[in-house]
Scaffold this active site. Sequence first.
Site, mmCIF file in Angstrom:
data_model
loop_
_atom_site.group_PDB
_atom_site.id
_atom_site.type_symbol
_atom_site.label_atom_id
_atom_site.label_comp_id
_atom_site.label_asym_id
_atom_site.label_seq_id
_atom_site.Cartn_x
_atom_site.Cartn_y
_atom_site.Cartn_z
ATOM 1 N N CYS A 188 -15.989 -8.415 -14.894
ATOM 2 C CA CYS A 188 -17.101 -7.596 -14.387
ATOM 3 C C CYS A 188 -18.306 -7.729 -15.316
ATOM 4 C CB CYS A 188 -16.708 -6.123 -14.300
ATOM 5 S SG CYS A 188 -15.686 -5.717 -12.873
ATOM 6 N N CYS B 299 -22.507 3.515 -4.887
ATOM 7 C CA CYS B 299 -21.597 4.444 -4.198
ATOM 8 C C CYS B 299 -22.382 5.640 -3.632
ATOM 9 C CB CYS B 299 -20.505 4.917 -5.157
ATOM 10 S SG CYS B 299 -19.442 6.148 -4.386
ATOM 11 N N ASP C 285 0.833 -1.195 0.000
ATOM 12 C CA ASP C 285 0.000 0.000 0.000
ATOM 13 C C ASP C 285 0.869 1.246 0.000
ATOM 14 O OD1 ASP C 285 -2.299 1.521 0.052
ATOM 15 O OD2 ASP C 285 -2.414 1.554 2.228
ATOM 16 N N CYS D 95 -21.331 -1.511 -8.291
ATOM 17 C CA CYS D 95 -20.518 -0.654 -7.422
ATOM 18 C C CYS D 95 -20.703 0.819 -7.789
ATOM 19 C CB CYS D 95 -19.043 -1.050 -7.494
ATOM 20 S SG CYS D 95 -18.378 -1.145 -9.168
HETATM 21 S S1 SF4 Z 1 -19.727 -4.609 -8.437
HETATM 22 FE FE1 SF4 Z 1 -18.265 -3.421 -9.663
HETATM 23 S S2 SF4 Z 1 -16.309 -4.435 -9.393
HETATM 24 FE FE2 SF4 Z 1 -17.890 -5.892 -8.737
HETATM 25 S S3 SF4 Z 1 -18.350 -7.128 -10.582
HETATM 26 FE FE3 SF4 Z 1 -19.805 -5.411 -10.531
HETATM 27 S S4 SF4 Z 1 -18.799 -3.844 -11.773
HETATM 28 FE FE4 SF4 Z 1 -17.223 -5.308 -11.252
HETATM 29 S S1 SF4 Z 2 -17.332 6.201 -1.415
HETATM 30 FE FE1 SF4 Z 2 -17.408 4.064 -0.784
HETATM 31 S S2 SF4 Z 2 -18.572 3.050 -2.411
HETATM 32 FE FE2 SF4 Z 2 -17.837 4.996 -3.218
HETATM 33 S S3 SF4 Z 2 -15.887 4.560 -4.226
HETATM 34 FE FE3 SF4 Z 2 -15.434 5.237 -2.160
HETATM 35 S S4 SF4 Z 2 -15.284 3.323 -0.996
HETATM 36 FE FE4 SF4 Z 2 -16.379 2.811 -2.889
#
Ligand code: SF4
Ligand code: SF4
Length: 363
Positions: free
Chosen positions: A192, A202, A138, A198
């Site tokens: 994906c 968010c 990291d 995702c």
């Molecule tokens: S949630 Fe996002 S990272 Fe996970 S499979 Fe779907 S598109 Fe890909």
């Molecule tokens: S705010 Fe949370 S859901 Fe959105 S990109 Fe950042 S870690 Fe992922």
Amino acid sequence: MASLRQWATELGFSQIGVADVDLSSAEAPLMDWLARGFHGEMHYMASHGLKRARPAELVPGTVRVITARMDYLPASLPPLPGEWQRIEWDRLHRPTAAAVSMYARGRDYHKVLRARLQKLADKLAELIGPFGHRVFTDSAPVLEVELASRSGLGWRGKHTLLLSREAGSAFFLGEIFVDIALPLTEAETAHCGSCQACIDVCPTQAIVGERLVDARRCISYLTIEQAGPIPPELRPLMGNRIYGCDDCQLICPWNKFARRAVLPDFDVRPALANPDLLQLWSWDEATFLRLTEGSPIRRIGFASWQRNIAVAMGNALRGQLDGAVRVAMRDALSAWLSTPPAGTDAALVGEHVEWALAQAPTA
Ligand code: SF4
Ligand code: SF4
């Protein structure tokens, strides 16, 4: 490679790979991300320039990078498929609860991974003799997702994290830059498909395109990396997330394959097993330092910790709350304002406390 894999397993790693050092095709996207300012205040991301995409410039003599994955889901999580995600979603919907990112509930992974990567390098040196190397985990100067995907550990998901078909995304990554031409391992392809869960989930719409995150909107960045005030327009979107955010991982279908940690280091600390906001707000700085010793949370410092909790309490106060809890939260915040600690950080926390109180209907 067989010996390397065997030692890696013994040291707690789940998978290793070997990447080439030619990352030239990653340079343009990196420069574009920086040019758009998506790194926010993470100036260290920019300060290494193209060295980040050129391992041999960062560590002269490097010809290969050993990549490694270590799973981190706490071993205490319920074994039923989907159960741990349900528990985490439930926590996010309880306004008085505090949500701390899953990876941060145990010991600081930086120390754990670095020490074990070094042991892996030492083992290799015992077999082949001394060689040039340097370990990272990291670390800002290293494009670790890029290296990991090129060496077959997974692919970059649309949320930008590495995804593995065997382990979802609940793992840490580490690297050993080496000056020996180990055989390369094959890259992984993306899986994906048409999913974009995702992106949709968010809370702050920080995923602004496929594999493109504007860190300035990301709750992980806002609660961990950003030292100053949190932009007021983003505060209501943060809910009760006080350290990091897991939403884009919780929703990801591949995380049904996420794996439990094999090392006890990532066991959940009692203080973080089921934290609630009022309880965490009652910590003074000495308590914070004691209970977060050896934890990644300690790195953000007490002021940012309180800032984050104040935002979450403001969000709780805006919603439906039991009357007694509402009064207790208001009182706790008001008490802080009436006797703020001296120092410049008090101004930062105080502004967020005032914001939190302003979210609460008084009647
Ligand atoms: S949630 Fe996002 S990272 Fe996970 S499979 Fe779907 S598109 Fe890909
Ligand atoms: S705010 Fe949370 S859901 Fe959105 S990109 Fe950042 S870690 Fe992922």
